[in-house]
Design an enzyme around this catalytic site. Structure first.
Site, PDB file in Angstrom:
ATOM      1  N   LEU A   1     -20.144 -12.939 -11.885  1.00 28.41           N
ATOM      2  CA  LEU A   1     -20.658 -11.734 -12.530  1.00 28.41           C
ATOM      3  C   LEU A   1     -22.119 -11.588 -12.131  1.00 28.41           C
ATOM      4  O   LEU A   1     -22.831 -12.588 -11.993  1.00 28.41           O
ATOM      5  CB  LEU A   1     -20.551 -11.834 -14.059  1.00 28.41           C
ATOM      6  CG  LEU A   1     -19.144 -11.850 -14.675  1.00 28.41           C
ATOM      7  CD1 LEU A   1     -19.236 -12.012 -16.184  1.00 28.41           C
ATOM      8  CD2 LEU A   1     -18.363 -10.590 -14.319  1.00 28.41           C
ATOM      9  N   ASP A   2     -22.572 -10.343 -11.924  1.00 28.11           N
ATOM     10  CA  ASP A   2     -23.977 -10.115 -11.604  1.00 28.11           C
ATOM     11  C   ASP A   2     -24.869 -10.663 -12.716  1.00 28.11           C
ATOM     12  O   ASP A   2     -24.439 -10.788 -13.876  1.00 28.11           O
ATOM     13  CB  ASP A   2     -24.240  -8.618 -11.436  1.00 28.11           C
ATOM     14  CG  ASP A   2     -23.483  -8.023 -10.260  1.00 28.11           C
ATOM     15  OD1 ASP A   2     -23.096  -8.789  -9.360  1.00 28.11           O
ATOM     16  OD2 ASP A   2     -23.277  -6.795 -10.256  1.00 28.11           O
ATOM     17  N   LYS A   3     -26.106 -10.919 -12.369  1.00 23.47           N
ATOM     18  CA  LYS A   3     -27.059 -11.490 -13.322  1.00 23.47           C
ATOM     19  C   LYS A   3     -27.114 -10.699 -14.623  1.00 23.47           C
ATOM     20  O   LYS A   3     -27.076 -11.277 -15.719  1.00 23.47           O
ATOM     21  CB  LYS A   3     -28.449 -11.555 -12.686  1.00 23.47           C
ATOM     22  CG  LYS A   3     -29.532 -12.081 -13.613  1.00 23.47           C
ATOM     23  CD  LYS A   3     -30.894 -12.067 -12.933  1.00 23.47           C
ATOM     24  CE  LYS A   3     -31.984 -12.522 -13.896  1.00 23.47           C
ATOM     25  NZ  LYS A   3     -33.330 -12.483 -13.264  1.00 23.47           N
TER      26      LYS A   3
END
Length: 322
Positions: A144-146
């Site tokens: 998952l993106d930051k």
């Protein structure tokens, strides 16, 4: 040590109709996360990759229905990752897998510029004896993106990792997100089928390009506001930044997304990109039973929605909201 010895990990891949005619080494490298084409070619030289039970060559073209067997070397000792205790909730765990509810602001695994404070560092702290490939990001099946929150599955054993990877690669996993996008999305539902690859002008971004890898996103409208729309999104593929890129592509970038939405103003303060991985359904890698998990929208995004709803009730025009 020959990878086909008794302690090797065996991975079986079936060639789909859409993969017919692809080059063998390129296909395997794309299907199995963490494997480069050079490593695939090395395994072929060792006789550790078979097509329909026969030795193969890198440039060989696969056919629909081919059965590939990949014999991977035994698990290497884990690297010297620094354990760090971080507030990352665990919502499910058994002997084979662990599922986190990742908060925003946390990177999935160490990378240049993010060597500490990642989910993998936290994993090392709470499960120090975990020995799963690859050693620098043990057990990681997807990311998952930051600044995206939500459900993230980690394998605790190497067979479990390979079994989960196969589910992600075959698109049998159901992944649903909640996102708020700029503007009023008119159709109640729709599909974005547009290939994604690295942006040729900005290498730190992804973009819809004709030569990109297939990417399919389905959306359904949950709620409309004067200047934004709340969507339920399901992705068939898992390309980097897929939802953010596809939403921007149709003219409705994710609210708070500085990379793909620019500095587009919004009527209420937004702490980050409004994107939450709320639902996962997959099969347990050992038992085969269906695992279905859901996590509610985090408080920071709920606050945004409540402020929007308040403005709607008060009938404040968009242009007056600042």
């Amino acid at each position: 040590m020959n990878a086909r010895q008794h302690d090797a990990i065996r991975l079986v891949l079936e060639i789909s109709e859409r993969e017919h005619g692809e080059r063998l080494d390129k296909l395997i490298a794309s299907r199995v996360t963490g494997m480069s084409r050079s490593f695939v070619q090395q395994l072929m030289k060792q006789g550790a990759i078979l097509v329909n039970g026969q030795p193969c060559k890198p440039a060989q073209r696969v056919r629909f229905g081919d059965r590939l067997e990949v014999y991977l070397p035994p698990v290497e000792p884990p690297s010297d990752l620094e354990p760090e205790y971080l507030p990352i909730p665990v919502i499910y765990e058994d002997d084979e897998i662990i599922v986190f509810d990742k908060p925003p602001g946390i990177v999935t695994h160490p990378a240049p510029g993010h060597e500490h404070g990642t989910l993998v560092n936290a994993l090392k702290a709470i499960r120090p004896d975990l020995q799963v490939q690859p050693s620098h990001r043990p057990g990681i099946v997807h990311r998952l993106d930051k600044d995206t929150s939500g459900l993230l599955v980690v394998a605790k054993t190497e067979p479990a990792r390979l079994a989960l990877l196969e589910q992600w690669q075959s698109r049998s996993v159901v992944k649903r997100y909640t996102t708020l996008v700029h503007g009023v999305v008119e159709p109640d539902s729709g599909t974005i089928d547009a290939p994604i690859s690295r942006d040729p002008r900005e290498r730190t971004k992804m973009a819809v390009v004709a030569w990109g890898r297939p990417a399919i996103t389905h959306f359904r409208v949950l709620e409309r506001f004067q200047c934004a729309t709340l969507l339920d999104v399901t992705i068939e593929t898992g390309r980097t930044h897929q939802i953010r890129v596809h939403c921007a592509f149709i003219g409705h970038p994710v609210v708070g997304d500085q990379q793909y939405g620019g500095n587009r103003p919004f009527c209420v303060p937004v702490p980050r990109q409004f994107l939450h991985a709320r639902y996962l359904r997959f099969r347990h890698p050992t038992t085969g039973r269906v695992i279905e998990l859901e996590t509610p929208l985090p408080w920071d995004l709920r606050v945004v929605l409540e402020r929007l709803r308040t403005l709607e009730r008060e009938r404040v025009p968009c242009q007056a909201r600042g």
